[in-house]
Design a protein around this motif. Structure first.
Motif, mmCIF file in Angstrom:
data_model
loop_
_atom_site.group_PDB
_atom_site.id
_atom_site.type_symbol
_atom_site.label_atom_id
_atom_site.label_comp_id
_atom_site.label_asym_id
_atom_site.label_seq_id
_atom_site.Cartn_x
_atom_site.Cartn_y
_atom_site.Cartn_z
ATOM 1 N N TYR A 23 72.364 40.753 46.954
ATOM 2 C CA TYR A 23 72.197 39.298 46.950
ATOM 3 C C TYR A 23 73.535 38.575 46.871
ATOM 4 C CZ TYR A 23 67.421 40.829 46.182
ATOM 5 O OH TYR A 23 66.209 41.452 46.315
ATOM 6 N N ASP A 24 74.495 39.140 46.138
ATOM 7 C CA ASP A 24 75.841 38.533 46.116
ATOM 8 C C ASP A 24 76.457 38.582 47.516
ATOM 9 O OD1 ASP A 24 75.650 38.011 43.431
ATOM 10 O OD2 ASP A 24 76.885 39.716 42.789
ATOM 11 N N PHE A 25 76.241 39.696 48.226
ATOM 12 C CA PHE A 25 76.776 39.798 49.584
ATOM 13 C C PHE A 25 76.164 38.731 50.488
ATOM 14 C CE2 PHE A 25 76.058 41.330 53.915
ATOM 15 C CZ PHE A 25 77.363 41.517 54.344
ATOM 16 N N ILE A 26 74.858 38.538 50.417
ATOM 17 C CA ILE A 26 74.193 37.552 51.277
ATOM 18 C C ILE A 26 74.709 36.144 50.987
ATOM 19 C CG2 ILE A 26 71.966 36.443 51.743
ATOM 20 C CD1 ILE A 26 70.668 39.215 51.331
ATOM 21 N N VAL A 27 74.855 35.813 49.709
ATOM 22 C CA VAL A 27 75.362 34.488 49.338
ATOM 23 C C VAL A 27 76.792 34.297 49.838
ATOM 24 C CG1 VAL A 27 76.021 33.020 47.393
ATOM 25 C CG2 VAL A 27 73.820 34.217 47.365
ATOM 26 N N ASP A 28 77.645 35.293 49.641
ATOM 27 C CA ASP A 28 79.042 35.195 50.089
ATOM 28 C C ASP A 28 79.129 35.114 51.610
ATOM 29 O OD1 ASP A 28 79.903 35.287 47.485
ATOM 30 O OD2 ASP A 28 80.425 37.420 47.520
ATOM 31 N N ALA A 29 78.269 35.862 52.302
ATOM 32 C CA ALA A 29 78.282 35.827 53.766
ATOM 33 C C ALA A 29 77.898 34.447 54.275
ATOM 34 C CB ALA A 29 77.329 36.887 54.326
ATOM 35 N N HIS A 30 76.902 33.830 53.659
ATOM 36 C CA HIS A 30 76.487 32.491 54.098
ATOM 37 C C HIS A 30 77.564 31.458 53.789
ATOM 38 C CE1 HIS A 30 73.679 29.411 55.332
ATOM 39 N NE2 HIS A 30 73.890 28.760 54.208
ATOM 40 N N ARG A 31 78.264 31.641 52.689
ATOM 41 C CA ARG A 31 79.338 30.699 52.347
ATOM 42 C C ARG A 31 80.484 30.790 53.347
ATOM 43 N NH1 ARG A 31 83.833 31.728 49.649
ATOM 44 N NH2 ARG A 31 83.020 33.726 48.881
ATOM 45 N N VAL B 24 69.645 40.126 59.528
ATOM 46 C CA VAL B 24 68.301 40.687 59.641
ATOM 47 C C VAL B 24 68.270 42.017 58.896
ATOM 48 C CG1 VAL B 24 66.415 41.342 61.178
ATOM 49 C CG2 VAL B 24 68.081 39.616 61.923
ATOM 50 N N LEU B 25 67.376 42.120 57.911
ATOM 51 C CA LEU B 25 67.216 43.325 57.108
ATOM 52 C C LEU B 25 65.826 43.901 57.349
ATOM 53 C CD1 LEU B 25 68.256 41.797 53.630
ATOM 54 C CD2 LEU B 25 69.804 42.872 55.256
ATOM 55 N N ILE B 26 65.733 45.214 57.545
ATOM 56 C CA ILE B 26 64.430 45.863 57.566
ATOM 57 C C ILE B 26 64.391 46.938 56.491
ATOM 58 C CG2 ILE B 26 63.945 45.395 60.005
ATOM 59 C CD1 ILE B 26 64.718 48.312 60.618
ATOM 60 N N ALA B 27 63.208 47.213 55.985
ATOM 61 C CA ALA B 27 63.044 48.260 54.980
ATOM 62 C C ALA B 27 63.097 49.627 55.641
ATOM 63 C CB ALA B 27 61.716 48.082 54.253
ATOM 64 N N GLY B 28 63.685 50.593 54.936
ATOM 65 C CA GLY B 28 63.676 51.984 55.371
ATOM 66 C C GLY B 28 62.716 52.801 54.522
ATOM 67 N N ASN B 29 62.690 54.106 54.737
ATOM 68 C CA ASN B 29 61.760 54.936 53.979
ATOM 69 C C ASN B 29 62.156 55.066 52.512
ATOM 70 O OD1 ASN B 29 63.901 56.603 55.253
ATOM 71 N ND2 ASN B 29 62.978 58.274 54.111
ATOM 72 N N HIS B 30 63.404 54.781 52.163
ATOM 73 C CA HIS B 30 63.804 54.772 50.753
ATOM 74 C C HIS B 30 63.469 53.457 50.067
ATOM 75 C CE1 HIS B 30 66.468 58.411 50.012
ATOM 76 N NE2 HIS B 30 66.178 58.523 51.301
ATOM 77 N N ASP B 31 63.204 52.412 50.828
ATOM 78 C CA ASP B 31 62.996 51.075 50.277
ATOM 79 C C ASP B 31 61.529 50.810 49.974
ATOM 80 O OD1 ASP B 31 65.739 50.225 50.608
ATOM 81 O OD2 ASP B 31 65.325 50.058 52.760
ATOM 82 N N SER B 32 61.291 49.872 49.085
ATOM 83 C CA SER B 32 59.970 49.292 48.927
ATOM 84 C C SER B 32 59.868 48.096 49.866
ATOM 85 C CB SER B 32 59.750 48.836 47.478
ATOM 86 O OG SER B 32 58.693 47.908 47.404
ATOM 87 N N GLY B 33 58.937 48.156 50.812
ATOM 88 C CA GLY B 33 58.767 47.020 51.720
ATOM 89 C C GLY B 33 58.432 45.754 50.980
ATOM 90 N N ASN B 34 57.615 45.860 49.937
ATOM 91 C CA ASN B 34 57.251 44.672 49.161
ATOM 92 C C ASN B 34 58.470 44.081 48.462
ATOM 93 O OD1 ASN B 34 54.526 44.864 49.833
ATOM 94 N ND2 ASN B 34 54.068 46.206 48.100
ATOM 95 N N ARG B 35 59.322 44.942 47.910
ATOM 96 C CA ARG B 35 60.503 44.436 47.215
ATOM 97 C C ARG B 35 61.477 43.773 48.191
ATOM 98 N NH1 ARG B 35 62.583 45.267 42.318
ATOM 99 N NH2 ARG B 35 61.161 46.994 41.866
ATOM 100 N N ILE B 36 61.635 44.368 49.370
ATOM 101 C CA ILE B 36 62.538 43.775 50.363
ATOM 102 C C ILE B 36 62.062 42.380 50.750
ATOM 103 C CG2 ILE B 36 63.363 43.979 52.759
ATOM 104 C CD1 ILE B 36 64.743 45.902 50.831
ATOM 105 N N GLU B 37 60.750 42.192 50.857
ATOM 106 C CA GLU B 37 60.211 40.903 51.302
ATOM 107 C C GLU B 37 60.058 39.885 50.177
ATOM 108 O OE1 GLU B 37 56.688 41.045 53.617
ATOM 109 O OE2 GLU B 37 57.697 41.959 55.346
ATOM 110 N N LEU B 38 60.073 40.317 48.932
ATOM 111 C CA LEU B 38 59.785 39.415 47.820
ATOM 112 C C LEU B 38 60.649 38.152 47.820
ATOM 113 C CD1 LEU B 38 58.092 38.986 45.243
ATOM 114 C CD2 LEU B 38 59.872 40.213 43.978
ATOM 115 N N PRO B 39 61.987 38.263 47.978
ATOM 116 C CA PRO B 39 62.804 37.041 47.987
ATOM 117 C C PRO B 39 62.960 36.420 49.370
ATOM 118 C CG PRO B 39 64.235 38.941 47.945
ATOM 119 C CD PRO B 39 62.828 39.473 48.019
#
Length: 422
Positions: A64-72, A80-95
């Motif tokens: 999240y710090d990276f995303i904020v700094d990139a937008h600044r 664009v971020l997609i979930a992988g097999n190590h990720d929780s799809g729900n967690r990736i989409e939550l924010p």
């Protein structure tokens, strides 16, 4: 239009019990500087953003710090971020609602409409240039878990011509999802706009790593065909395999992981890929090497005296902070057990700014030896362990239907991890 393709960050990875936040932070700092230097229009992150479905707060803060700094620093940058097999799809989409305000699109799962058709529109992300004009459409397809593409809604969408019980039901489901998504993208595009696909999958013919990639589906026929990406898709940004490579043609590429995730990956060319589109077509791709913030050394396998000599010759910098000291794996070939081996290796490393993470002993095989070989449970895996246990108990290997039931149970456990809260 200029894109940067990366994948398999595995933020929060525990490397033989050691955290790697300093390395990941250094990579993200380099990546952001590269995005600014290259004046990129979009960043594509093709899955396995985190290493586990319930990442630590520190690992989430890195993202999240990276995303904020990139937008600044690059207010017009699309991420664009997609979930992988190590990720929780729900967690990736939550924010996701908050991240959209920062030009970041997070896709973690596929959804089905009431009529059984794929909700393809939510997976189509417009990619805009510096003037805000849509120059491409990103087909952002997160990792497809079997339950998402072989359930009741998916079977209804396939019709009666498909065999529910076929071993390749999962791959058939993946094929149908790709087909529907590409149809939707073609309907949305206008002349001069390119199509760019993102996927987290294992393609036929791609080279896997020696030890570090988790099987993407337990026990199943997990690899898919590159033919799923027709010629009118200008570029395919892939994640899952850690070795950077193209699959068949230059437009279909794994960026590879930006950092080695296992000692077996120490010689990989870690990179991100710069992609330039001209109109509807791919113009160029360029591999941008990622600096390695922490060195990784793999010594041996060799006899002890040679290993000790190699350790003596290793260069180190005691002035570096400890979290930048190189990681070290030592593999020793022995003629007989040596109880004080670790003590001797650690003595050779005394005073050196190196971190010994793994010490492997290799004893010679004795011809005709009846004693069972030592089993490494981590490399054996749950499926092989089950097969051996079943055969020991019943005197014969498990039949196909028993293995299929076991595979489904294993997959349920993996998928069930998404419901665990930290």
């Amino acid at each position: 239009m200029r894109l940067i393709h990366t994948a398999d960050w595995h933020l929060g990875q525990s490397f033989h019990g050691q955290e790697r936040h300093a390395e990941h932070r250094a990579f993200l700092t380099w990546l952001l500087d590269t995005l600014v230097e290259r004046d990129a229009d979009a960043l594509l992150v093709a899955g396995d953003i985190f290493d586990v479905v319930n990442p630590s707060l520190a690992a989430q803060a890195l993202l999240y710090d990276f995303i904020v700094d990139a937008h600044r620093r690059l207010p017009g940058l699309e991420i664009v971020l997609i979930a992988g097999n190590h990720d929780s799809g729900n967690r990736i989409e939550l924010p996701a609602p908050l991240m959209r305000r920062l030009n970041t699109h997070a896709l973690g799962r596929v959804y089905w409409q009431d009529d059984g058709d794929l909700d393809a529109e939510r997976l189509l992300v417009p990619l805009t240039d510096a003037e805000g004009a849509t120059r491409a459409w990103c087909l952002a397809l997160p990792f497809l878990r079997p339950a998402e593409v072989t359930g009741a809604g998916m079977r209804a969408d396939m019709g009666d011509d498909e065999d529910d019980g076929a071993p390749n039901d999962y791959v058939t489901g993946i094929n149908r999802v790709h087909t529907r998504l590409i149809e939707a993208a073609r309907a949305r595009r206008e002349p001069g706009q390119a199509l760019v696909a993102m996927s987290h999958a294992h393609l036929h013919g791609a080279a896997v790593s020696e030890a570090s990639e988790r099987p993407i589906v337990i026990g199943g026929e997990e690899s898919i065909s590159a033919a799923l990406f027709p010629d009118d898709i200008a570029y395919v940004a892939l994640g899952h395999l850690h070795r950077a490579q193209q699959v068949g043609e230059a437009r279909i590429r794994y960026s590879g992981s930006p950092l080695p995730l296992d000692f077996s990956e120490v010689s990989y060319p870690h990179q991100v890929v710069e992609v330039v589109l001209e109109g509807e077509a791919l113009a160029t791709t360029e591999a941008l090497p990622v600096p390695r913030p922490v060195a990784m050394h793999r010594v041996g396998p060799a006899p002890l005296e040679r290993v000790l000599a190699e350790l003596e010759a290793l260069e180190d910098d005691p002035e570096q902070p400890r979290d930048r000291w190189p990681w070290l794996e030592v593999r020793v070939e022995l003629e007989a057990p040596m109880p004080d081996l670790r003590a001797r290796v650690e003595a050779a490393l005394e005073g050196k700014a190196l971190r010994l993470l793994r010490l492997e002993r290799r004893l010679p095989r004795v011809e005709g030896e009846d004693a069972p070989a030592r089993i490494d449970l981590e490399s054996l895996g749950p499926r092989k362990l089950f097969e051996r246990t079943w055969a020991d108990r019943w005197g014969e290997p498990p039949e196909a239907d028993v293995l299929a039931d076991f595979d489904r149970l294993c997959q349920d456990v993996l998928d069930g991890d998404e419901e665990v809260t930290s």
